[in-house]
Design an enzyme around this catalytic site. Structure first.
Site, mmCIF file in Angstrom:
data_model
loop_
_atom_site.group_PDB
_atom_site.id
_atom_site.type_symbol
_atom_site.label_atom_id
_atom_site.label_comp_id
_atom_site.label_asym_id
_atom_site.label_seq_id
_atom_site.Cartn_x
_atom_site.Cartn_y
_atom_site.Cartn_z
ATOM 1 N N PHE A 1 0.848 -1.296 0.045
ATOM 2 C CA PHE A 1 -0.061 0.086 0.101
ATOM 3 C C PHE A 1 0.713 1.258 0.123
ATOM 4 O O PHE A 1 0.691 2.192 -0.765
ATOM 5 C CB PHE A 1 -0.899 0.161 1.337
ATOM 6 C CG PHE A 1 -2.074 -1.055 1.015
ATOM 7 C CD1 PHE A 1 -3.138 -0.403 0.256
ATOM 8 C CD2 PHE A 1 -2.165 -2.256 1.430
ATOM 9 C CE1 PHE A 1 -4.443 -1.293 0.218
ATOM 10 C CE2 PHE A 1 -3.501 -3.033 1.297
ATOM 11 C CZ PHE A 1 -4.357 -2.547 0.668
ATOM 12 N N GLU B 1 -13.639 -12.232 10.751
ATOM 13 C CA GLU B 1 -13.843 -12.387 9.319
ATOM 14 C C GLU B 1 -13.796 -13.551 8.603
ATOM 15 O O GLU B 1 -14.757 -14.213 7.943
ATOM 16 C CB GLU B 1 -13.169 -11.119 8.226
ATOM 17 C CG GLU B 1 -13.520 -9.885 8.430
ATOM 18 C CD GLU B 1 -12.912 -8.894 7.804
ATOM 19 O OE1 GLU B 1 -12.130 -8.952 6.874
ATOM 20 O OE2 GLU B 1 -13.219 -7.612 7.571
HETATM 21 C C1 LIG Z 1 -5.335 -10.598 6.222
HETATM 22 C C2 LIG Z 1 -5.394 -9.240 6.454
HETATM 23 C C3 LIG Z 1 -6.399 -8.518 6.679
HETATM 24 C C4 LIG Z 1 -6.055 -6.820 6.603
HETATM 25 N N1 LIG Z 1 -7.347 -6.220 6.620
HETATM 26 C C5 LIG Z 1 -7.247 -4.886 6.792
HETATM 27 C C6 LIG Z 1 -8.449 -3.990 6.820
HETATM 28 O O1 LIG Z 1 -9.501 -4.718 6.487
HETATM 29 N N2 LIG Z 1 -8.370 -2.861 6.871
HETATM 30 C C7 LIG Z 1 -6.998 -2.243 6.785
HETATM 31 O O2 LIG Z 1 -6.866 -0.883 6.754
HETATM 32 N N3 LIG Z 1 -5.810 -2.926 6.856
HETATM 33 C C8 LIG Z 1 -5.983 -4.370 7.025
HETATM 34 N N4 LIG Z 1 -5.112 -5.221 6.763
HETATM 35 C C9 LIG Z 1 -3.642 -4.617 7.227
HETATM 36 C C10 LIG Z 1 -2.896 -3.685 5.654
HETATM 37 O O3 LIG Z 1 -3.020 -4.683 4.878
HETATM 38 C C11 LIG Z 1 -1.387 -3.463 5.999
HETATM 39 O O4 LIG Z 1 -1.609 -2.418 7.080
HETATM 40 C C12 LIG Z 1 -0.843 -2.903 4.928
HETATM 41 O O5 LIG Z 1 -0.631 -3.757 3.899
HETATM 42 C C13 LIG Z 1 0.456 -2.148 5.127
HETATM 43 O O6 LIG Z 1 0.920 -1.628 4.107
HETATM 44 P P1 LIG Z 1 2.680 -1.746 3.726
HETATM 45 O O7 LIG Z 1 2.913 -1.260 2.261
HETATM 46 O O8 LIG Z 1 2.981 -1.308 4.795
HETATM 47 O O9 LIG Z 1 3.017 -3.338 3.594
HETATM 48 P P2 LIG Z 1 2.464 -4.209 2.535
HETATM 49 O O10 LIG Z 1 1.061 -3.816 1.845
HETATM 50 O O11 LIG Z 1 2.260 -5.732 3.360
HETATM 51 O O12 LIG Z 1 3.397 -4.710 1.419
HETATM 52 C C14 LIG Z 1 4.775 -4.925 1.740
HETATM 53 C C15 LIG Z 1 5.420 -5.246 0.404
HETATM 54 O O13 LIG Z 1 6.718 -5.608 0.635
HETATM 55 C C16 LIG Z 1 7.213 -6.812 -0.113
HETATM 56 N N5 LIG Z 1 8.407 -7.221 0.810
HETATM 57 C C17 LIG Z 1 8.469 -7.689 1.943
HETATM 58 N N6 LIG Z 1 9.690 -7.909 2.416
HETATM 59 C C18 LIG Z 1 10.399 -7.855 1.415
HETATM 60 C C19 LIG Z 1 11.772 -7.759 0.883
HETATM 61 N N7 LIG Z 1 12.429 -8.332 1.936
HETATM 62 N N8 LIG Z 1 12.388 -7.582 -0.121
HETATM 63 C C20 LIG Z 1 11.406 -7.020 -1.013
HETATM 64 N N9 LIG Z 1 9.846 -6.979 -1.035
HETATM 65 C C21 LIG Z 1 9.586 -7.253 0.383
HETATM 66 C C22 LIG Z 1 6.061 -7.630 -0.261
HETATM 67 O O14 LIG Z 1 5.986 -8.626 -0.875
HETATM 68 C C23 LIG Z 1 4.603 -6.527 -0.355
HETATM 69 O O15 LIG Z 1 4.402 -6.338 -1.468
HETATM 70 C C24 LIG Z 1 -4.839 -6.512 6.872
HETATM 71 C C25 LIG Z 1 -3.729 -7.229 6.706
HETATM 72 C C26 LIG Z 1 -3.906 -8.470 6.759
HETATM 73 C C27 LIG Z 1 -2.702 -9.300 6.689
#
Ligand SMILES: Cc1cc2nc3c(=O)[nH]c(=O)nc-3n(C[C@H](O)[C@H](O)[C@H](O)COP(=O)(O)OP(=O)(O)OC[C@H]3O[C@@H](n4cnc5c(N)ncnc54)[C@H](O)[C@@H]3O)c2cc1C
Length: 445
Positions: free
Chosen positions: A29, A185
């Site tokens: 995200f 859920e």
């Molecule tokens: C089952 C589930 C349900 C959820 N439901 C909700 C909801 O209803 N509402 C809400 O607001 N939030 C929800 N969340 C939380 C939300 O998805 C996270 O807060 C959000 O995805 C965080 O965004 P981010 O960009 O920090 O990380 P992420 O979206 O997790 O993205 C991280 C990215 O980094 C990549 N990555 C990781 N490690 C490495 C590495 N070492 N090298 C290269 N790439 C890497 C991954 O492949 C991924 O693409 C949910 C989470 C889960 C697991």
């Protein structure tokens, strides 16, 4: 094909440039918001991700419970870079950050950066008991959701040929650990499958014998949401005959029997781990910029001690007066931090010293519990449930889902499922393999 002379002498081959290079680890995200907002700046942008797609995690549970195809909640990362000048994607898991050399290491080679954004999200938290729960099924990535879907269907296929009473019971029972939004859920979705779908598919089985357990260590469900939301979700799940075990911890699991802190033992070959996540730290930065598996950042998302390294989203710990424990690990926080950081990076490369501090706009909290029912806590303190909450939940998820095609496919599926009570994706395409799953799990740790 990039001409040989234009390739720098680094293992990850990216065309030479005079522009500063921004490396983004993770197209989740937060990373995706940066990708979108930094187009046409005086920057070379390189995105590294262990997957070649973005995952819409809030709908992962619907993939696991045969409601949606995986493709409808994912988007290929290269697509987001189309027609953007000097944007590059490499499929690579970053294994180390080397701040002294200003490089990151991956299994396909190293890459140098001028600016680094760590947006690698979180990973499943087994609270230090990773080995004890090696047979639990997490639900954090698409391959894991597909594992769960196959595993459950394979168990029912086995159950129709099983006479042994304990074995049969363990194949039918489902135990979910964690009464947060994901656990609630998942429990609701299985309640719906049990009531409306599975008995038609498996007339040989007696579904009165199937028990769904939701185990939560705290005295109520949906900790972090209002009491009204918690009470309503509890009632909705009870209507599905979900066994809600509060003030209870899961002590151990051997793949067939779940042992609870109360001493009770539940026969189950399906233990779903929805008990929480923790930061997905990449080794390399000094210990003093890490707290509770997150990078400590200031209000500009700058990692403590660095002016060229930033962390955003789940991996960032930003403590403010209003949020002394940091922000919750939620998609809107990640999106808004990505948005704000993009503006600050533009300011930095344009030589401005004036950066904007991150200010969070709370969009409320919601969780759905099967068809027609959800709970919503609004930012103004108002709480509501039932059908109106469910339509609000659907609207918000469609709104945030990436890509018009995905929105259309998901909406179609929901309409079809709603009117036919038929979750059409009950397919074992790639059979679940315990050994393979353990390897995946180790790779995630
Ligand atoms: C089952 C589930 C349900 C959820 N439901 C909700 C909801 O209803 N509402 C809400 O607001 N939030 C929800 N969340 C939380 C939300 O998805 C996270 O807060 C959000 O995805 C965080 O965004 P981010 O960009 O920090 O990380 P992420 O979206 O997790 O993205 C991280 C990215 O980094 C990549 N990555 C990781 N490690 C490495 C590495 N070492 N090298 C290269 N790439 C890497 C991954 O492949 C991924 O693409 C949910 C989470 C889960 C697991």
């Amino acid at each position: 094909m990039v001409p040989e002379e234009e390739i720098q002498e680094i293992s990850i081959q990216i065309p030479k440039t005079d522009k500063p290079r921004l490396v983004i680890i993770g197209g989740g995200f937060a990373g995706l918001r940066l990708i979108k907002k930094l187009a046409n700046e005086n920057l070379q942008v390189v995105v590294l991700d262990r997957h070649n797609y973005h995952t819409f995690q809030p709908l992962l549970y619907q993939v696991a419970t045969a409601g949606l195809e995986p493709g409808s909640i994912a988007g290929p990362l290269r697509k987001f870079m189309e027609e953007k000048e000097d944007y590059h994607f490499r499929l690579a898991k970053v294994t180390k950050i080397n701040p002294e050399k200003k490089t990151v290491s991956t299994p396909v080679g190293d890459l140098s950066y001028d600016y680094l954004v760590i947006a690698c999200g979180s990973k499943t938290n087994y609270f230090g008991k990773d080995k004890e729960f090696k047979d639990a099924l997490p639900i954090k990535q698409i391959p894991q959701a597909l594992n769960l879907r196959s595993h459950i269907l394979q168990n029912f296929e086995k159950a129709v040929n099983t006479k042994d009473t304990y074995e049969l019971q363990s194949l039918l029972n489902i135990v979910i650990v964690g009464g947060g939004p994901t656990g609630v859920e998942v429990a609701g979705a299985f309640g719906e499958l049990k009531d409306h779908v599975l008995p038609k598919d498996y007339p040989e089985l007696n579904f009165k014998q199937m028990n769904i357990y939701l185990v939560e260590g705290l005295p109520h469900l949906l900790n972090g949401m209002s009491k009204t939301a918690s009470r309503k979700a509890h009632k909705y799940l009870k209507d599905f005959n979900v066994n809600i075990l509060l003030n209870t911890m899961v002590d151990s699991y051997n793949g067939k029997t779940v042992r609870l802190s109360s001493g009770e033992e539940l026969p189950s070959q399906t233990l779903i781990w929805a008990a929480g996540v923790t930061g997905n730290i990449i080794p390399g930065l000094p210990d003093d910029c890490i707290e509770k598996s997150q990078y400590i950042v200031d209000e500009f998302n700058q990692v403590k001690g660095f002016d060229d390294v930033f962390a955003v989203g789940d991996i960032a710990l930003m403590k403010t007066k209003k949020n002394p424990k940091g922000f919750p690990m939620l998609a809107p926080v990640a999106i808004q931090q990505g948005e704000n950081l993009a503006d600050n990076i533009k300011a930095i490369i344009n030589g401005s010293k004036k950066l904007s501090p991150f200010r969070y706009t709370n969009k409320g909290y919601m969780a759905t519990v099967g068809r027609n029912r959800a709970v919503v806590d609004m930012p103004n303190g108002l709480s509501f449930g039932g059908f109106s909450a469910w339509t609000a939940w659907m609207f918000v998820h469609l709104l945030y889902l990436i890509g018009f095609r995905n929105k259309l496919v998901v909406l179609n599926n929901w309409i079809w499922n709603y009117f036919t009570y038929d979750k059409g994706i009950r397919l074992i395409i790639r059979p679940f393999d315990k050994q393979e799953k353990r390897k995946q799990q180790e790779a995630e740790l």
